[in-house]
Write an enzyme that holds these catalytic residues in place. Structure first.
Site, PDB file in Angstrom:
ATOM      1  N   GLU A 134       0.813  -0.992  -0.082  1.00  0.00           N
ATOM      2  CA  GLU A 134      -0.059   0.045  -0.012  1.00  0.00           C
ATOM      3  C   GLU A 134       0.821   1.294   0.049  1.00  0.00           C
ATOM      4  O   GLU A 134       0.535   2.451  -0.489  1.00  0.00           O
ATOM      5  CB  GLU A 134      -0.933  -0.021   0.988  1.00  0.00           C
ATOM      6  CG  GLU A 134      -1.849  -1.354   1.335  1.00  0.00           C
ATOM      7  CD  GLU A 134      -2.966  -1.068   0.183  1.00  0.00           C
ATOM      8  OE1 GLU A 134      -2.630  -0.795  -1.214  1.00  0.00           O
ATOM      9  OE2 GLU A 134      -4.269  -0.991   0.461  1.00  0.00           O
ATOM     10  N   THR A 187      -6.063   7.121  -5.047  1.00  0.00           N
ATOM     11  CA  THR A 187      -6.067   7.145  -3.557  1.00  0.00           C
ATOM     12  C   THR A 187      -5.095   8.266  -3.287  1.00  0.00           C
ATOM     13  O   THR A 187      -5.351   8.922  -2.005  1.00  0.00           O
ATOM     14  CB  THR A 187      -5.693   5.761  -2.948  1.00  0.00           C
ATOM     15  OG1 THR A 187      -6.589   4.955  -3.392  1.00  0.00           O
ATOM     16  CG2 THR A 187      -5.623   5.831  -1.482  1.00  0.00           C
TER      17      THR A 187
HETATM   18  N1  HSE Z   1      -8.318   4.297   4.258  1.00  0.00           N
HETATM   19  C1  HSE Z   1      -7.844   4.578   2.959  1.00  0.00           C
HETATM   20  C2  HSE Z   1      -8.294   5.918   2.482  1.00  0.00           C
HETATM   21  C3  HSE Z   1      -8.479   3.499   2.111  1.00  0.00           C
HETATM   22  O1  HSE Z   1      -9.563   6.240   2.536  1.00  0.00           O
HETATM   23  O2  HSE Z   1      -7.501   6.693   1.934  1.00  0.00           O
HETATM   24  C4  HSE Z   1      -8.028   3.624   0.639  1.00  0.00           C
HETATM   25  O3  HSE Z   1      -8.701   2.769  -0.137  1.00  0.00           O
END
Ligand code: HSE
Length: 316
Positions: A134, A187
């Site tokens: 990630e 993201t």
């Molecule tokens: N918790 C993370 C965000 C998840 O909201 O950025 C990304 O899929």
């Protein structure tokens, strides 16, 4: 010449993370879609990605830039420094969708590589490794996609250093309409727009809602769960990145959704219901709203499901 080693195939599910008030610490595994990864031992040490399918050629093929490659490299570093692993990725999840696509590849790769190496690691031992993936994908090693993708169910991560994860009870009548509109949200971009500091009253409200959510799951009270899935901190900012989200949410709520919010960093939008037929009706509403605004996409009705698993073991 050495005989080629058998491939081992593993699957990791899509995930819906944040779930309203649980930004970066709460997520659930879906029963339906996911990514498949095959792994086999190789003579050459390190990780090599042999092929990637289903990504439209968009994902990096270099192991050190690909979430699956990075996660398995972390596994080798920690548990089998001399070993070599080859990977084949079959993407079932759309990229940049908010369904934990990058995490699913990393988790499926870890489970397949673990089986190929015969390590027998527990899912919790793989969460830290998957988080490294990630980090390369979006610049933050958030655990709320990879933890449920590995453990299955609804997972709360209460601490990352050291890792502490808790599987929460899953109400059996919980149905989820999941709709991915035809646009992408990166993201990293969706994290950049978030506030660095949050006013104390909003933080208190968010903490109270997360507490309520955990209580609702323990009680199996879906109405209370819906009440808890409200996010006044992250969702309002990210709603601006998803055309049609606010109208779709309003329509789903008017039609009786228990809750409706953004899955992860979006644009996938989820709505909760207490029956499959209600969830189907909500799915149609989401579809209609996003189509009307010009971003038609794809959706389905799902439930909470199990975590990553080996699909095939080689014959000996
Ligand atoms: N918790 C993370 C965000 C998840 O909201 O950025 C990304 O899929």
């Amino acid at each position: 010449m050495a005989r080629p080693r058998p491939w081992i195939e593993a699957f990791a599910p899509a995930t819906v993370s944040n779930l309203g008030p649980g930004f970066d610490c709460l997520g659930l595994a879906l029963r339906g879609p996911g990514d498949r990864v095959r792994a086999r031992l190789s003579e050459r040490s390190g990780v090599k990605i042999v092929s990637v399918e289903g990504d439209g050629g968009k994902l990096p093929r270099e192991a050190e830039r690909n979430t699956a490659g990075v996660a398995v490299a972390a596994l080798l570093r920690r548990y089998a420094p001399e070993a070599g692993i080859e990977l084949e990725l079959h993407k079932g999840l759309p990229l940049g969708s908010g369904l934990g696509s990058s995490g699913a590849s990393a988790c499926a790769a870890l489970v397949a590589a673990d089986a190929a190496l015969g390590l027998g690691l527990a899912p919790t031992q793989m969460v830290d490794l998957a988080r490294e993936g990630e980090l390369v994908a979006c610049g933050a090693a958030h655990p709320d996609n990879v933890a449920p993708a590995l453990l299955g169910g609804i997972v709360l991560v209460t601490c990352v250093e050291p890792l502490r994860v808790i599987n929460l009870p899953v109400p059996k009548d919980l149905w989820i309409a999941v709709y991915t509109p035809g646009c992408q949200v990166n993201t990293a971009d969706a994290r950049r727009v978030l506030p660095g500091l949050v006013p104390l009253p909003a933080t208190v409200q968010q903490a109270a809602r997360l507490g309520l959510l955990v209580h609702a799951l323990h009680e199996g009270d879906l109405a209370l769960l819906g009440e808890a899935i409200v996010d006044d901190i992250v969702e309002p900012v990210r709603a601006q990145l998803i055309p049609g989200f606010l109208d779709a949410k309003a329509a789903a709520q008017e039609a009786g959704a228990l809750a409706c919010s953004i899955s992860g960093s979006g644009p996938t939008t989820f709505a909760l219901a207490a029956s499959a037929s209600r969830a189907e009706a909500l799915l149609l509403i989401l579809e209609e709203c996003f189509s009307l605004i010009g971003v038609p996409g794809k959706g389905h009705v799902d439930q909470v499901g199990p975590g990553a698993r080996v699909l095939s073991t080689p014959l000996h």
